[in-house]
Design a protein around this motif. Sequence first.
Motif, mmCIF file in Angstrom:
data_model
loop_
_atom_site.group_PDB
_atom_site.id
_atom_site.type_symbol
_atom_site.label_atom_id
_atom_site.label_comp_id
_atom_site.label_asym_id
_atom_site.label_seq_id
_atom_site.Cartn_x
_atom_site.Cartn_y
_atom_site.Cartn_z
ATOM 1 N N LYS A 118 35.272 56.687 45.252
ATOM 2 C CA LYS A 118 35.933 55.696 46.118
ATOM 3 C C LYS A 118 37.443 55.762 45.975
ATOM 4 C CE LYS A 118 32.185 52.411 46.255
ATOM 5 N NZ LYS A 118 31.696 51.139 45.770
ATOM 6 N N ASN A 119 38.137 55.448 47.059
ATOM 7 C CA ASN A 119 39.592 55.348 46.996
ATOM 8 C C ASN A 119 39.999 54.172 46.122
ATOM 9 O OD1 ASN A 119 40.715 57.413 48.572
ATOM 10 N ND2 ASN A 119 40.286 56.337 50.482
ATOM 11 N N ALA A 120 41.076 54.361 45.364
ATOM 12 C CA ALA A 120 41.714 53.243 44.676
ATOM 13 C C ALA A 120 42.732 52.637 45.634
ATOM 14 C CB ALA A 120 42.424 53.745 43.426
ATOM 15 N N LEU A 121 43.020 51.344 45.451
ATOM 16 C CA LEU A 121 44.042 50.698 46.274
ATOM 17 C C LEU A 121 45.259 50.462 45.394
ATOM 18 C CD1 LEU A 121 41.760 48.195 48.212
ATOM 19 C CD2 LEU A 121 42.751 50.336 49.052
ATOM 20 N N VAL A 122 46.347 51.178 45.707
ATOM 21 C CA VAL A 122 47.541 51.134 44.860
ATOM 22 C C VAL A 122 48.651 50.366 45.576
ATOM 23 C CG1 VAL A 122 49.363 52.570 43.855
ATOM 24 C CG2 VAL A 122 46.993 53.295 43.693
ATOM 25 N N ALA A 144 45.182 47.233 42.976
ATOM 26 C CA ALA A 144 45.022 45.966 43.700
ATOM 27 C C ALA A 144 43.600 45.444 43.644
ATOM 28 C CB ALA A 144 45.459 46.148 45.154
ATOM 29 N N SER A 145 42.646 46.300 43.235
ATOM 30 C CA SER A 145 41.258 45.834 43.102
ATOM 31 C C SER A 145 41.049 45.085 41.779
ATOM 32 C CB SER A 145 40.307 47.034 43.160
ATOM 33 O OG SER A 145 40.764 48.028 42.264
ATOM 34 N N ASP A 146 42.015 45.178 40.891
ATOM 35 C CA ASP A 146 41.984 44.510 39.587
ATOM 36 C C ASP A 146 42.320 43.030 39.832
ATOM 37 O OD1 ASP A 146 42.575 43.687 36.985
ATOM 38 O OD2 ASP A 146 43.510 45.594 36.433
ATOM 39 N N ASP A 147 41.502 42.103 39.314
ATOM 40 C CA ASP A 147 41.774 40.697 39.665
ATOM 41 C C ASP A 147 42.678 39.977 38.659
ATOM 42 O OD1 ASP A 147 40.068 40.392 37.579
ATOM 43 O OD2 ASP A 147 38.443 39.440 38.722
ATOM 44 N N ARG A 148 43.289 40.720 37.732
ATOM 45 C CA ARG A 148 44.191 40.062 36.773
ATOM 46 C C ARG A 148 45.526 39.749 37.444
ATOM 47 N NH1 ARG A 148 44.925 44.067 32.137
ATOM 48 N NH2 ARG A 148 44.849 45.520 33.878
ATOM 49 N N ASP A 149 46.078 38.576 37.149
ATOM 50 C CA ASP A 149 47.382 38.207 37.722
ATOM 51 C C ASP A 149 48.449 39.190 37.270
ATOM 52 O OD1 ASP A 149 46.076 36.121 38.824
ATOM 53 O OD2 ASP A 149 46.851 34.591 37.435
ATOM 54 N N ALA A 150 49.514 39.289 38.069
ATOM 55 C CA ALA A 150 50.555 40.287 37.759
ATOM 56 C C ALA A 150 51.946 39.700 37.968
ATOM 57 C CB ALA A 150 50.375 41.516 38.649
ATOM 58 N N LEU A 151 52.853 40.058 37.053
ATOM 59 C CA LEU A 151 54.285 39.779 37.247
ATOM 60 C C LEU A 151 54.944 41.091 37.645
ATOM 61 C CD1 LEU A 151 56.811 37.919 36.917
ATOM 62 C CD2 LEU A 151 57.011 38.824 34.586
ATOM 63 N N LEU A 152 55.631 41.099 38.793
ATOM 64 C CA LEU A 152 56.369 42.290 39.213
ATOM 65 C C LEU A 152 57.836 42.086 38.855
ATOM 66 C CD1 LEU A 152 54.848 42.977 42.754
ATOM 67 C CD2 LEU A 152 54.096 43.826 40.532
ATOM 68 N N VAL A 153 58.439 43.105 38.245
ATOM 69 C CA VAL A 153 59.835 43.015 37.810
ATOM 70 C C VAL A 153 60.658 44.057 38.566
ATOM 71 C CG1 VAL A 153 61.411 43.279 35.852
ATOM 72 C CG2 VAL A 153 59.164 42.230 35.513
ATOM 73 N N GLY A 154 61.635 43.579 39.344
ATOM 74 C CA GLY A 154 62.555 44.485 40.024
ATOM 75 C C GLY A 154 63.938 44.391 39.377
ATOM 76 N N GLY A 174 45.981 39.590 50.808
ATOM 77 C CA GLY A 174 44.669 39.203 50.292
ATOM 78 C C GLY A 174 44.321 39.806 48.948
ATOM 79 N N ALA A 175 45.345 40.213 48.171
ATOM 80 C CA ALA A 175 45.048 40.763 46.834
ATOM 81 C C ALA A 175 44.303 39.704 46.016
ATOM 82 C CB ALA A 175 46.350 41.157 46.141
ATOM 83 N N PRO A 176 43.296 40.121 45.213
ATOM 84 C CA PRO A 176 42.451 39.147 44.512
ATOM 85 C C PRO A 176 43.077 38.628 43.215
ATOM 86 C CG PRO A 176 41.686 41.360 44.053
ATOM 87 C CD PRO A 176 42.853 41.506 44.976
ATOM 88 N N PHE A 177 44.399 38.449 43.215
ATOM 89 C CA PHE A 177 45.073 37.938 42.006
ATOM 90 C C PHE A 177 46.370 37.266 42.446
ATOM 91 C CE2 PHE A 177 46.126 42.414 42.681
ATOM 92 C CZ PHE A 177 47.514 42.391 42.744
#
Length: 440
Positions: A118-122, A144-154, A174-177
């Motif tokens: 299956k394709n991963a969603l990046v 994006a299929s991982d449901d753990r919350d994420a902090l993005l740092v720019g 609609g990301a699951p996190f």
Amino acid sequence: MAITDDVLVIGGGLAGATAALAATETAPDARVRLVTAKQSTLRHASGLIDVLGYAPGSEDHGHEQGQKQKPIVDPFAELDTLPTGHPYERVGGEAVRDALEFFDDIAGDAYAGGHTDKNALVPTHGGTVKPTARYPAATADGLASDDRDALLVGFETLPDFEAPLAAAHLEAAGAPFDARGVTLSFPGIVRDDAKVTRYAHLLDRNERVASEAGAGEIGAREALAAAVEPHLEDEPRVGFPAIVGDDRPAAVRESLADALGVDIFEVPMGPPSLPGLRLEDLLYAALENAGVRVTSGVPVVDYETADGAIDHVIVDRNGAEIPHEAAQYVLATGGLVGKGIESGRERVSEPLFDCHVPHASDRYDWFVDDVFGEQPYARFGLAPDRELRPLDANDDPEFRNLRAAGAVLGGYDYAAEKSGAGVSLATGYVAGTRAGEESE
Ligand SMILES: Cc1cc2nc3c(=O)[nH]c(=O)nc-3n(C[C@H](O)[C@H](O)[C@H](O)COP(=O)(O)OP(=O)(O)OC[C@H]3O[C@@H](n4cnc5c(N)ncnc54)[C@H](O)[C@@H]3O)c2cc1C
């Protein structure tokens, strides 16, 4: 005197490197040489190995214009449905699988995704989500299929990645996190024109930078972790733009992960792309290990034939014309971007061997007005037989010892389908394997 090899690959991008590696694997005693003119598109590309993200010809293709996109879940299940002339149809689904396995062996731990069809969603730097078959290990904790919350740092000096905007886009898609984004200044970088490699090398070497707390100088890794730490709530993973180390990315990620107590991932960026450069390094190290002779910075400019085959080609080495002779040749000179295919006002051509490039005679039929529509020019390229020998206007092989691979081939739109690297791998693998077999 001509330089003589068994297989000569022309072009040092993903397709050419794969062809040279496949030729040496098939014929270990063969002398295989790769000759390439300039830098390939690898350093512009994301470093992701897309096989097929969107169905070609469907209304839901992968241009980023709107809501109707339906990413393909299992690209291998779609390969049999592709139109005649598509490079995957030419080589067949089994060859695509074999080529991916071949890549997995070369990439080792540096890439992930081989555990499933299956394709991963990046997530991308723009906050969209891209379907892909293989992704760098540095990206693995960011799926994006991982449901753990994420902090993005720019970073203020890297405006291409606006972390708060990317996080908002991911949530809207609609990301699951839950995703949050913050923008920080990067320790040790003040200029907004610093190269991406400067960020990576600061972290690779853990160079001393001024501590924000005014406690003298500390290592860049500690300084970055200290800058992120106050913004971390309870997210178990933190995503950075793809600048987290060049020579030692795994060690840098580990240091940051230890300091912050979270998983670290990279978000692929636009050009110039460190993951693309890392993939290039990986391939060239594999070529060296396999004993392929690589000559860079020299274009092939001409050729001579004998009995319907290429006898030798001419390589321009600083103005000196050096003949190179081989039993088998692979043309992997890239597409419209890499100048392996050229488009003039009247004609689309392949500039080296002048192989036939099918296209409408009226140039107004080369494109459609809808910018997001299916553009005929995006599919321009050589039409090969199932052995990947380019065919002339009568469907006969142009030369019996010439095969073509990668973006020089036509019949697919890599940007819309998200199939660029996959086609280069599959066709490079098949062209190199056949060239190796027939060189003996
Ligand atoms: C900006 C950008 C982003 C992309 N992003 C992705 C992505 O995210 N995922 C994905 O799967 N694909 C992506 N692609 C597509 C992918 O990079 C290409 O489809 C594919 O890798 C093409 O590889 P290639 O080896 O056929 O050609 P190229 O990479 O173009 O390499 C061709 C090589 O041939 C050399 N050459 C040309 N003429 C001669 C000559 N006469 N003599 C000797 N050498 C010559 C060139 O100098 C070059 O080194 C992207 C492409 C671009 C341009």
